[in-house]
Enzyme design. Structure first.
Site, PDB file in Angstrom:
ATOM      1  CE  LYS A  94       4.142   2.979  -1.398  1.00 42.90           C
ATOM      2  NZ  LYS A  94       3.242   2.248  -2.358  1.00 42.90           N
ATOM      3  CD  GLU A 116       9.974   0.164   5.880  1.00 41.98           C
ATOM      4  OE1 GLU A 116      10.792   0.870   6.515  1.00 41.98           O
ATOM      5  OE2 GLU A 116       8.791   0.492   5.691  1.00 41.98           O
ATOM      6  CB  SER A 382      -2.988   4.649  -5.585  1.00 44.37           C
ATOM      7  OG  SER A 382      -3.142   3.266  -5.839  1.00 44.37           O
TER       8      SER A 382
HETATM    9  C1  LIG Z   1       2.158   1.456  -1.949  1.00 48.77           C
HETATM   10  C2  LIG Z   1       0.974   1.585  -2.783  1.00 48.77           C
HETATM   11  C3  LIG Z   1      -0.338   1.555  -2.246  1.00 48.77           C
HETATM   12  C4  LIG Z   1      -0.627   1.276  -0.800  1.00 48.77           C
HETATM   13  O1  LIG Z   1      -0.180   2.253   0.085  1.00 48.77           O
HETATM   14  P1  LIG Z   1      -1.187   3.224   0.855  1.00 48.77           P
HETATM   15  O2  LIG Z   1      -0.317   3.837   1.898  1.00 48.77           O
HETATM   16  O3  LIG Z   1      -2.287   2.418   1.424  1.00 48.77           O
HETATM   17  O4  LIG Z   1      -1.680   4.207  -0.130  1.00 48.77           O
HETATM   18  C5  LIG Z   1      -1.408   1.748  -3.116  1.00 48.77           C
HETATM   19  N1  LIG Z   1      -1.228   1.945  -4.430  1.00 48.77           N
HETATM   20  C6  LIG Z   1       0.004   1.983  -4.991  1.00 48.77           C
HETATM   21  C7  LIG Z   1       0.115   2.210  -6.450  1.00 48.77           C
HETATM   22  C8  LIG Z   1       1.145   1.805  -4.195  1.00 48.77           C
HETATM   23  O5  LIG Z   1       2.362   1.824  -4.760  1.00 48.77           O
END
Ligand SMILES: *Cc1c(COP(=O)(O)O)cnc(C)c1O
Length: 400
Positions: A94, A116, A382
């Site tokens: 993010k 938000e 992610s």
């Molecule tokens: C917020 C989040 C997501 C989901 O958000 P996307 O916009 O779909 O990438 C996925 N993995 C993590 C670790 C997150 O914090």
């Protein structure tokens, strides 16, 4: 058909095929146009690009590595690789778009970032970006989420952000969006609404994708350097879709790479027990844009659920909606149970505790590896799982 098409931007009204666009009050239209114009000019500015590069390298710790999972590959078959966004500063992808949005805000002369947050991940990343640039930061959060996600509330406050509790309705994400939107409407000149994924009105789905594209560009180079070839499969979880589009965008022209997005199947496919928008939704409008949407007969968004709170959104990015129709990417779903199993599996076999969102991508990668033992699989990991540990222990207890 020319594959160049896929690299291109949405049309000037912000449409990816039939999805996206801008369905917003007139007062905001002008503001979105200003953001679009500012983004267009600075994205071509040498100064902006070199500042963003420097931030990524020295502040965020990029490039994040690509890691080969030796033990898991031996166990499941296939060759499983991870793009380690869990090692990006603040522990997830993010921050890639939050730093970009905050840098844009600075160039536009904005004083305050507004957003938000649901689980608090976007709030923490944005509060980090605000601290870096010396901007004010106001995060709207439902009271229910504030109670549930206490550590992230503490983080935001330590970073200097103001957390505004939202006390109406269900007191969760949807009400927090409304509240943040109202605050933004009161002073759009000095503030900017920083959207947390590839969703919302144009230009956000394009802009956030461009800021996340670094993940795909790095991973493509790193994978080629390690193996001398491109991956057969690229896998990422999809909530709004920012981490997935970030990695996909570098492989869209490589027809030999299959792209797999993974949505949450939650407890079941009953309404309210999942958030599989691309799998079960129909085109509709939410938060100012058109996409595959889980909705009732009146077009009102359905309630959604996932064990991974970053994935429980009834809509999904417009570009994913288009890629699904064009069959350029495939979308699958993974249940809570499969996610939790994958969470423990990656922790124990490789020593990496993943975010529950990312564990959805891992669970699908294991299935793919079993079915295609000769193929390579690149997973976008992610984020890291620290934020989920209290929940895991409370729900499943400590392992023996
Ligand atoms: C917020 C989040 C997501 C989901 O958000 P996307 O916009 O779909 O990438 C996925 N993995 C993590 C670790 C997150 O914090």
């Amino acid at each position: 058909m020319s594959t160049n098409y896929f690299k291109s931007n949405p049309d000037e009204k912000g449409y990816f095929g039939e999805y996206g666009g801008s369905f917003i009050p007139e007062v905001l239209e002008e503001e979105m146009k200003k953001i679009n114009d500012a983004y267009y000019s600075i994205s071509k500015s040498h100064e902006f690009i070199s500042e963003l590069r420097s931030i990524r390298k020295h502040f965020q710790g990029r490039p994040t590595p690509v890691y080969y999972c030796n033990r898991l590959s031996n166990k499941y078959g296939g060759r499983i690789y991870l793009k380690r966004e869990d090692l990006n500063h603040t522990g997830a992808h993010k921050l890639n778009h939050c730093m970009g949005e905050a840098l844009l805000a600075k160039y536009m002369g904005k004083k305050k970032l507004i957003a938000e947050t649901g689980a608090g991940q976007h709030g923490v990343a944005l509060a980090t970006a605000a601290a870096y640039f010396g901007l004010e930061c106001e995060i709207h959060m439902g009271e229910v989420d504030i109670a549930k996600e206490h550590p992230n509330v503490v983080r935001m406050k330590i970073l200097g952000a103001t957390v505004i509790p939202v006390t109406h309705g269900l007191k969760t994400l949807k009400e927090a969006v409304d509240s943040a939107f109202m605050a933004y409407l009161q002073d759009p000149i000095n503030t900017i609404y920083c959207i947390g994924s590839v969703v919302g009105p144009h230009p956000f789905p394009m802009m956030v994708r461009d800021f996340q594209r670094v993940v795909g560009i790095e991973a493509r180079d790193q994978f080629q350097e390690m193996t001398g070839e491109l991956p057969d499969n690229v896998v990422a979880c999809v909530g709004g879709g920012s981490n997935a589009i970030g990695i996909f965008s570098a492989f869209l022209e490589d027809d030999e790479c299959k792209l797999h997005g993974v949505e949450p199947a939650g407890l079941s496919f009953k309404k309210g027990e999942h958030a599989a928008s691309l799998t079960l939704g129909k085109p509709g409008i939410i938060h100012g844009f058109k996409c595959y949407l889980l909705q009732d007969e009146k077009g009102e968004p359905d309630p959604v659920y996932s064990v991974a709170s970053g994935l429980d959104y009834p809509g999904v990015g417009p570009e994913h909606s288009m890629l699904k129709d064009l069959k350029k990417a495939e979308y699958h779903s993974i249940t809570d149970k499969e996610c939790i199993d994958a969470f423990y599996e990656l922790s124990r076999e490789e020593g990496i505790i993943p975010a529950l969102e990312s564990a959805h991508a891992m669970a699908y990668a294991f299935k793919l590896a079993k079915e295609n033992p000769k193929q390579s699989i690149l997973v976008n990991l992610s984020g890291r799982g620290d934020k989920d540990l209290d929940f895991i222990v409370d729900t499943y207890g400590l392992p023996e």
